[in-house]
Enzyme design. Structure first.
Site, PDB file in Angstrom:
ATOM      1  N   SER A  60       0.837  -1.199   0.000  1.00 60.33           N
ATOM      2  CA  SER A  60       0.000   0.000   0.000  1.00 60.33           C
ATOM      3  C   SER A  60       0.872   1.249   0.000  1.00 60.33           C
ATOM      4  CB  SER A  60      -0.895   0.011   1.234  1.00 60.33           C
ATOM      5  OG  SER A  60      -1.617  -1.189   1.338  1.00 60.33           O
TER       6      SER A  60
HETATM    7  N1  SAH Z   1      -0.181  -4.667   4.428  1.00 63.49           N
HETATM    8  C1  SAH Z   1       0.490  -5.062   3.235  1.00 63.49           C
HETATM    9  C2  SAH Z   1      -0.382  -4.911   2.004  1.00 63.49           C
HETATM   10  C3  SAH Z   1      -0.486  -6.212   1.310  1.00 63.49           C
HETATM   11  S1  SAH Z   1      -1.542  -6.319  -0.070  1.00 63.49           S
HETATM   12  C4  SAH Z   1       1.820  -4.377   3.079  1.00 63.49           C
HETATM   13  O1  SAH Z   1       2.179  -3.538   3.901  1.00 63.49           O
HETATM   14  O2  SAH Z   1       2.530  -4.729   2.153  1.00 63.49           O
HETATM   15  C5  SAH Z   1      -2.806  -7.373   0.556  1.00 63.49           C
HETATM   16  C6  SAH Z   1      -2.397  -8.745   1.004  1.00 63.49           C
HETATM   17  O3  SAH Z   1      -3.575  -9.391   1.471  1.00 63.49           O
HETATM   18  C7  SAH Z   1      -1.818  -9.640  -0.079  1.00 63.49           C
HETATM   19  O4  SAH Z   1      -0.551 -10.088   0.308  1.00 63.49           O
HETATM   20  C8  SAH Z   1      -2.821 -10.800  -0.171  1.00 63.49           C
HETATM   21  O5  SAH Z   1      -2.211 -12.049  -0.434  1.00 63.49           O
HETATM   22  C9  SAH Z   1      -3.442 -10.772   1.215  1.00 63.49           C
HETATM   23  N2  SAH Z   1      -4.740 -11.424   1.346  1.00 63.49           N
HETATM   24  C10 SAH Z   1      -5.810 -11.400   0.510  1.00 63.49           C
HETATM   25  N3  SAH Z   1      -6.814 -12.143   0.995  1.00 63.49           N
HETATM   26  C11 SAH Z   1      -6.374 -12.676   2.180  1.00 63.49           C
HETATM   27  C12 SAH Z   1      -6.939 -13.545   3.160  1.00 63.49           C
HETATM   28  N4  SAH Z   1      -8.174 -14.046   3.048  1.00 63.49           N
HETATM   29  N5  SAH Z   1      -6.191 -13.866   4.222  1.00 63.49           N
HETATM   30  C13 SAH Z   1      -4.928 -13.384   4.385  1.00 63.49           C
HETATM   31  N6  SAH Z   1      -4.345 -12.568   3.497  1.00 63.49           N
HETATM   32  C14 SAH Z   1      -5.050 -12.211   2.407  1.00 63.49           C
END
Ligand code: SAH
Length: 211
Positions: A60
């Site tokens: 993000s």
């Molecule tokens: N907070 C993160 C943003 C990651 S993007 C950062 O600082 O980089 C969103 C993430 O959510 C992705 O890695 C994706 O794999 C994860 N995601 C999506 N659905 C999910 C679920 N049901 N359980 C756990 N993670 C999930």
């Protein structure tokens, strides 16, 4: 390109964008962001946009991370926090500076493994626990949480996660499919209240796990 000065410029920009919480700004000034992205992208790590992490996922933007942390904190200290979607681990690292304990769940195993190395081995953060699993299920064994932060967009808020929010707790999440809104859900003795904040763009919350 990845120096303290570059990071300081990011903080100034966050202030201009309206981030007021000094604890959030201090955490973001302290945690290096470039170590969370591919080396080829390191010089762009402090710019205000999302960057690819692999597996079609994105870190993000600094503003989004700051805003979600600010909303989750509401100016107070945080005890136990659950993050759904560890991704590269950047937001978990910021949360670790703001909360007593951080639990972060990621469904894609290789992303989680990389985040583990950064958070535990490189940054030596002692108050973060990471789990490979489906975040839709939350973390019942550790609940209730003071705050739950979703880093992926839900079309409907999973009831299981609402149940794991403590009384007085706050959930921050992007909601929707094409058009998404950042929402705050607060739990009180009378039930849940939802406030719709601003428009955002996140990857979708997906079911199940990937090895
Ligand atoms: N907070 C993160 C943003 C990651 S993007 C950062 O600082 O980089 C969103 C993430 O959510 C992705 O890695 C994706 O794999 C994860 N995601 C999506 N659905 C999910 C679920 N049901 N359980 C756990 N993670 C999930």
């Amino acid at each position: 390109m990845t120096s303290q000065r570059t990071r300081q410029r990011m903080i100034e920009r966050l202030r201009e964008q309206g981030i007021r919480d000094e604890a959030v700004l201090a955490a973001m000034a302290e945690i290096p962001r470039h170590i969370f992205v591919d080396e080829a992208l390191a010089s762009r790590a402090y710019e205000d946009h999302a960057l690819p992490l692999g597996y079609s996922q994105f870190i993000s933007s600094p503003y989004t991370v700051a805003r979600m942390c600010e909303i989750a904190r509401a100016g107070g200290a945080l005890g136990k926090v659950l993050e759904i979607g560890t991704g590269c681990g950047y937001q978990a690292a910021i949360l670790a500076r703001l909360a007593r304990e951080v639990y972060s769940v990621e469904r894609i195993a290789p992303l989680l493994e990389r985040a583990r190395v950064r958070l535990l081995r490189e940054l030596k953060l002692r108050n973060v626990r990471m789990k490979h699993g489906d975040g839709n299920l939350g973390l019942a064994e550790v609940a209730p949480f003071d705050a739950i932060v979703l880093a992926a967009a839900a079309t409907q808020v999973p009831q299981t996660l609402l149940d794991q929010l403590d009384l007085g707790g706050r959930m921050v999440l992007p909601k929707g499919t094409q058009k998404q809104q950042l929402c705050l859900i607060e739990r009180s003795a009378r039930g849940f209240t939802e406030t719709v904040l601003e428009q955002v763009k996140f990857v979708p919350l997906q079911p199940g796990t990937i090895q």
